[in-house]
Design a protein around this motif. Structure first.
Motif, short mmCIF file in Angstrom:
data_model
loop_
_atom_site.label_atom_id
_atom_site.label_comp_id
_atom_site.label_asym_id
_atom_site.label_seq_id
_atom_site.Cartn_x
_atom_site.Cartn_y
_atom_site.Cartn_z
N HIS A 114 47.14 49.81 55.85
CA HIS A 114 48.08 50.88 56.21
C HIS A 114 47.26 52.01 56.80
O HIS A 114 46.04 51.91 56.88
CB HIS A 114 48.94 51.31 55.01
CG HIS A 114 48.20 51.92 53.84
ND1 HIS A 114 47.14 51.31 53.23
CD2 HIS A 114 48.38 53.08 53.16
CE1 HIS A 114 46.71 52.05 52.22
NE2 HIS A 114 47.43 53.14 52.17
N HIS A 116 46.38 55.06 55.86
CA HIS A 116 45.66 56.08 55.08
C HIS A 116 44.15 55.93 55.27
O HIS A 116 43.58 54.87 54.99
CB HIS A 116 46.06 56.00 53.61
CG HIS A 116 47.50 56.34 53.39
ND1 HIS A 116 48.17 56.08 52.22
CD2 HIS A 116 48.41 56.95 54.20
CE1 HIS A 116 49.43 56.50 52.32
NE2 HIS A 116 49.59 57.02 53.52
N HIS A 119 41.19 54.26 53.31
CA HIS A 119 41.02 52.79 53.31
C HIS A 119 40.49 52.26 54.64
O HIS A 119 39.85 51.22 54.66
CB HIS A 119 42.36 52.10 52.99
CG HIS A 119 42.79 52.29 51.57
ND1 HIS A 119 42.39 51.47 50.55
CD2 HIS A 119 43.55 53.25 50.99
CE1 HIS A 119 42.89 51.89 49.40
NE2 HIS A 119 43.60 52.98 49.64
N HIS A 179 54.74 52.54 49.64
CA HIS A 179 53.78 53.63 49.48
C HIS A 179 53.53 54.33 50.83
O HIS A 179 53.10 55.47 50.87
CB HIS A 179 52.49 53.04 48.89
CG HIS A 179 51.26 53.81 49.12
ND1 HIS A 179 50.87 54.86 48.32
CD2 HIS A 179 50.30 53.70 50.07
CE1 HIS A 179 49.72 55.35 48.77
NE2 HIS A 179 49.35 54.67 49.82
N ASP A 198 47.69 49.80 47.45
CA ASP A 198 48.31 51.05 46.97
C ASP A 198 49.77 50.95 46.56
O ASP A 198 50.30 51.91 46.03
CB ASP A 198 48.18 52.17 48.03
CG ASP A 198 46.77 52.72 48.16
OD1 ASP A 198 45.93 52.36 47.32
OD2 ASP A 198 46.52 53.50 49.08
ZN LIG Z 1 47.43 54.75 50.67
#
Ligand SMILES: [Zn+2]
Length: 311
Positions: A114, A116, A119, A179, A198
């Motif tokens: 994803h 974020h 990561h 999330h 997550d």
């Molecule tokens: Zn995340």
């Protein structure tokens, strides 16, 4: 102390699951003892004594890569390597060196779980040979970040994408918002293994006040995960789990939602809800003491907003 630990770990990072269990049990006992002696929890003791970077073999060609509190998987094939979250520039640089020790093959794909950036930073290390893949909704967010350490995805999809490489099939599946609005899961059908970041913590409450999350969609997304054919569940943080953990975490979100909804309907304030709502069933889960009140807060804000939106 940390740099000393790192030197040791970096020279002997590959660990396999073939080690005798007795060795692991003894190690666990020593960690517990160390934690008790220092007045820390066993979890804190384990975290302070383990290396920063570690690779664990999960199957013949599938590896778990952990950098401090973050982790991802990678798959080696005769035609190249498929890496998932690179985590950070430091982590990815180390990982690239370790992959070279395992295979002559280059990294052909980097899959972002994803958008974020805790990561997916560091993918630039693999930009010489790799195609970058994400869910379609992650791309504009990554573009907006304009971070040179996070290459923009070349290949995106909306529902499902298969990567066939060197006889290995890797399925990227979108199960809806949870999330984030762009979290994909990585399914390895031959290994019955699922990597999900997550949104399915293993016996751990959700992260803080559910930032960037969509609680109702999240519950539906978990139901879709439960329909997939896998046995092993690898999360982006913490211990490896089983398929059952997806259902358990859905149960947690449903229980949290119901308990907070009751307070919202009663007209309780946020502070009252945070004081009142307790879910004893989950007290033994990781991070309950720290994050549960924030989970209540996130759910309260979400349900209050929804209520306002529905005359
Ligand atoms: Zn995340």
């Amino acid at each position: 102390m940390a740099s000393g630990d790192r030197t040791v770990s970096r020279s002997c990072a590959i660990k396999t699951e073939t080690r005798p269990r007795g060795h692991l049990a003894l190690w666990g006992l020593l960690l517990l003892l160390a934690g008790w002696l220092s007045g820390q929890s066993s979890e804190a003791a384990a975290q302070s004594s383990r290396p920063d970077d570690e690779i664990t073999k999960l199957a013949d060609d599938v590896y778990l890569f952990r950098h401090r509190f973050h982790q991802s998987i990678f798959i080696t094939t005769p035609k190249g390597v498929i890496v998932t979250d690179p985590i950070s520039l430091e982590a990815a640089t180390w990982l690239k060196g370790e992959i070279k020790k395992l295979t002559d093959q280059p990294v052909r794909y980097v899959v972002y779980s994803h958008d974020h950036n805790d990561h997916i930073t560091g993918g630039s290390v693999f930009a010489d040979t790799a195609v970058f893949v994400s869910h379609a909704a992650a791309r504009p967010k990554i573009l907006e970040e304009a971070d040179a350490k996070i290459p923009v995805p070349d290949l995106t999809f909306t529902d499902r994408l298969f990567i066939d490489l060197g006889g290995k099939r890797v399925e990227l599946i979108y199960t809806g918002r949870n999330h984030s609005d762009n979290s994909l899961v990585v399914l390895l059908p031959q290994n019955k293994l699922l990597f999900a970041v997550d949104f399915i913590p293993i016996e751990t409450v959700a992260y803080r006040a559910l930032p960037d999350g969509y609680p109702d969609d999240w519950i539906e997304s978990l139901k879709k995960v439960e329909q997939l054919d896998f046995e092993t569940l690898v999360p982006g943080h913490g211990k490896v789990g089983k398929k059952e953990h997806a259902r358990l975490f859905r149960g947690y979100l449903e229980d949290l939602r119901a308990a907070v909804q009751e307070q919202v309907q009663k007209g309780a304030s946020l502070e009252e809800a945070k004081k009142t709502v307790r879910l004893p069933k989950y007290e033994q889960w990781q991070r309950y003491a720290e994050w549960f009140p924030e989970n209540v807060e996130g759910m309260y804000r979400y349900l209050s907003e929804r209520r306002k939106g529905q005359p």
